[in-house]
Design a protein around this motif. Structure first.
Motif, mmCIF file in Angstrom:
data_model
loop_
_atom_site.group_PDB
_atom_site.id
_atom_site.type_symbol
_atom_site.label_atom_id
_atom_site.label_comp_id
_atom_site.label_asym_id
_atom_site.label_seq_id
_atom_site.Cartn_x
_atom_site.Cartn_y
_atom_site.Cartn_z
ATOM 1 N N GLY A 85 0.776 -1.234 0.000
ATOM 2 C CA GLY A 85 0.000 0.000 0.000
ATOM 3 C C GLY A 85 0.803 1.277 0.000
ATOM 4 N N GLY A 86 2.119 1.164 0.241
ATOM 5 C CA GLY A 86 2.975 2.341 0.203
ATOM 6 C C GLY A 86 2.772 3.301 1.362
ATOM 7 N N ARG A 87 3.157 4.570 1.124
ATOM 8 C CA ARG A 87 3.071 5.601 2.162
ATOM 9 C C ARG A 87 2.592 6.904 1.533
ATOM 10 N NH1 ARG A 87 7.615 3.378 4.699
ATOM 11 N NH2 ARG A 87 8.963 4.454 3.202
ATOM 12 N N ARG A 88 1.375 6.949 1.054
ATOM 13 C CA ARG A 88 0.879 8.169 0.416
ATOM 14 C C ARG A 88 0.663 9.265 1.456
ATOM 15 N NH1 ARG A 88 -3.925 6.687 -2.856
ATOM 16 N NH2 ARG A 88 -4.564 8.860 -2.866
ATOM 17 N N THR A 89 0.917 10.501 1.066
ATOM 18 C CA THR A 89 0.717 11.619 1.975
ATOM 19 C C THR A 89 -0.083 12.719 1.256
ATOM 20 O OG1 THR A 89 2.730 12.819 1.350
ATOM 21 C CG2 THR A 89 2.941 11.149 3.066
ATOM 22 N N ALA A 90 -1.084 13.231 1.930
ATOM 23 C CA ALA A 90 -1.904 14.299 1.358
ATOM 24 C C ALA A 90 -1.057 15.547 1.122
ATOM 25 C CB ALA A 90 -3.068 14.605 2.293
ATOM 26 N N PHE A 91 -0.023 15.743 1.947
ATOM 27 C CA PHE A 91 0.830 16.915 1.831
ATOM 28 C C PHE A 91 1.460 16.999 0.436
ATOM 29 C CE2 PHE A 91 5.250 18.542 2.180
ATOM 30 C CZ PHE A 91 4.942 19.879 2.419
ATOM 31 N N VAL A 92 2.043 15.901 -0.034
ATOM 32 C CA VAL A 92 2.693 15.887 -1.347
ATOM 33 C C VAL A 92 1.660 15.944 -2.467
ATOM 34 C CG1 VAL A 92 4.146 14.540 -2.921
ATOM 35 C CG2 VAL A 92 4.727 14.677 -0.490
ATOM 36 N N ARG A 93 0.577 15.210 -2.334
ATOM 37 C CA ARG A 93 -0.452 15.170 -3.373
ATOM 38 C C ARG A 93 -1.144 16.527 -3.560
ATOM 39 N NH1 ARG A 93 -2.474 10.097 -5.026
ATOM 40 N NH2 ARG A 93 -4.531 11.019 -5.321
ATOM 41 N N ASN A 94 -1.079 17.381 -2.551
ATOM 42 C CA ASN A 94 -1.734 18.687 -2.625
ATOM 43 C C ASN A 94 -0.772 19.843 -2.827
ATOM 44 O OD1 ASN A 94 -4.806 18.435 -2.062
ATOM 45 N ND2 ASN A 94 -3.882 17.054 -0.556
ATOM 46 N N TRP A 95 0.483 19.540 -3.175
ATOM 47 C CA TRP A 95 1.421 20.614 -3.475
ATOM 48 C C TRP A 95 0.829 21.547 -4.523
ATOM 49 C CZ3 TRP A 95 6.657 17.563 -4.154
ATOM 50 C CH2 TRP A 95 7.213 17.353 -2.877
#
Length: 326
Positions: free
Chosen positions: A64-74
């Motif tokens: 599942g990895g390590r997705r982060t909203a912080f990076v996806r919302n740059w």
């Protein structure tokens, strides 16, 4: 009335797109080079500790990895979207209580449309499909590159391997939309302006996975993806062609020699419209027969062709334009 862009906005879009383009061919090698360099300096302990940790963490991408909203919302991703511009079009609802496999076409040179749409929130995927999480599935080898793996995991990417797909479809709950660029390396070599060709007829593995886990299939077409770069096409049998085929066989991707509108790799300002089609209901068959795989593969190709024909005019193509499926 269309609003004129300010010089500052134009500059931000150019820089944002340039970093997105350069990340694909250069960021991985740069990360490897940095770690090798540090090994021969007084900071050798840092890469050593990282490699030990990476070894321990090696299964995370397939879990599942390590997705982060912080990076996806740059905010940089919104500048990338506005540069072309890019637009996401919804044609049907996706039930958050189901899992899906989205087949994205065409690959294009760098798949910028798929990346911007499904690994960031710039095009508003989560707003259009509430409760559904998009996950772009990419080459497994990219998750072995130090530091680079952290970046791609943060965007929500996962390996396109069987263990990874199995985990996402059986152990990560519901509302997962796995995005697979079906044509892969072979399709990237067909990326030419004005050409809409997809490599599909022998690509049936994703259909088998969908049947094994009862995940509905959803065709996605990225209009304009092939228009944003100009690729040098090598004639069959030439040295360049043989090198591309060798890389495709060994590494799973074929390096493309391409050029942009300016600064060598700056893409052309061509609108890119990503249209998400209607889901094709797929039953759960733990051990699907070849006949079942062929049947749903045929339904998928038919649905993709219908999607293309229905939206081609509104997305800037002529009514006579046809989709070539190979």
């Amino acid at each position: 009335m269309k609003q004129e862009k300010t010089q500052r906005k134009d500059f931000l879009e150019n820089i944002s797109v340039l970093q997105a383009v350069l990340t694909v061919p250069l960021f991985g090698p740069a990360c490897i080079g940095l770690m090798v360099y540090l090994m021969f300096t007084s900071l050798w302990l840092l890469p050593t500790l990282y490699f030990i940790w990476q070894l321990k963490d090696r299964h995370t991408p397939e879990r599942g990895g390590r997705r982060t909203a912080f990076v996806r919302n740059w905010k940089v991703w919104k500048h990338v979207r506005d540069y072309f511009p890019m637009k996401l079009v919804k044609t049907a609802e996706l039930n958050p209580n189901k899992n899906y496999i989205l087949g994205c076409h065409p690959h294009g040179v760098l798949s910028l449309g798929a990346f911007t749409t499904f690994t960031t929130e710039a095009c508003g995927f989560m707003d259009l499909f509430p409760g559904v999480r998009s996950c772009l599935c990419i080459l497994s080898g990219l998750f072995k590159i130090p530091l680079y793996r952290e970046y791609v995991m943060a965007t929500g990417c996962c390996p396109v391997s069987k263990p990874s797909l199995k985990h996402l479809l059986s152990k990560s709950g519901k509302g997962n939309a796995l995005v697979i660029i079906i044509g892969g390396a072979a399709e990237s070599l067909l990326s030419l302006p004005g050409v809409n060709a997809v490599v599909m007829k022998q690509r049936k593995g994703f259909v088998k996975v969908a049947l094994e886990f009862g995940a509905d299939l959803v065709p996605v077409y990225s209009y304009g993806e092939n228009d944003i770069f100009r690729q040098v096409i090598f004639s069959e049998g030439s040295v360049g062609w043989r090198l591309q085929q060798l890389c495709k066989k060994i590494m799973g991707f074929a390096p493309c020699l391409f050029m942009g509108e300016r600064w060598l790799w700056m893409p052309y300002h061509c609108p890119v419209t990503i249209v998400v089609g209607s889901p094709i209901p797929v039953p759960k068959r733990p051990s699907p027969t070849q006949e079942e795989v062929d049947h749903y593969h045929g339904l998928y190709m038919e649905s993709l062709a219908k999607l293309f024909n229905k939206h081609k005019v509104s997305c800037g193509l002529s009514d006579s334009h046809e989709l070539l499926i190979t």
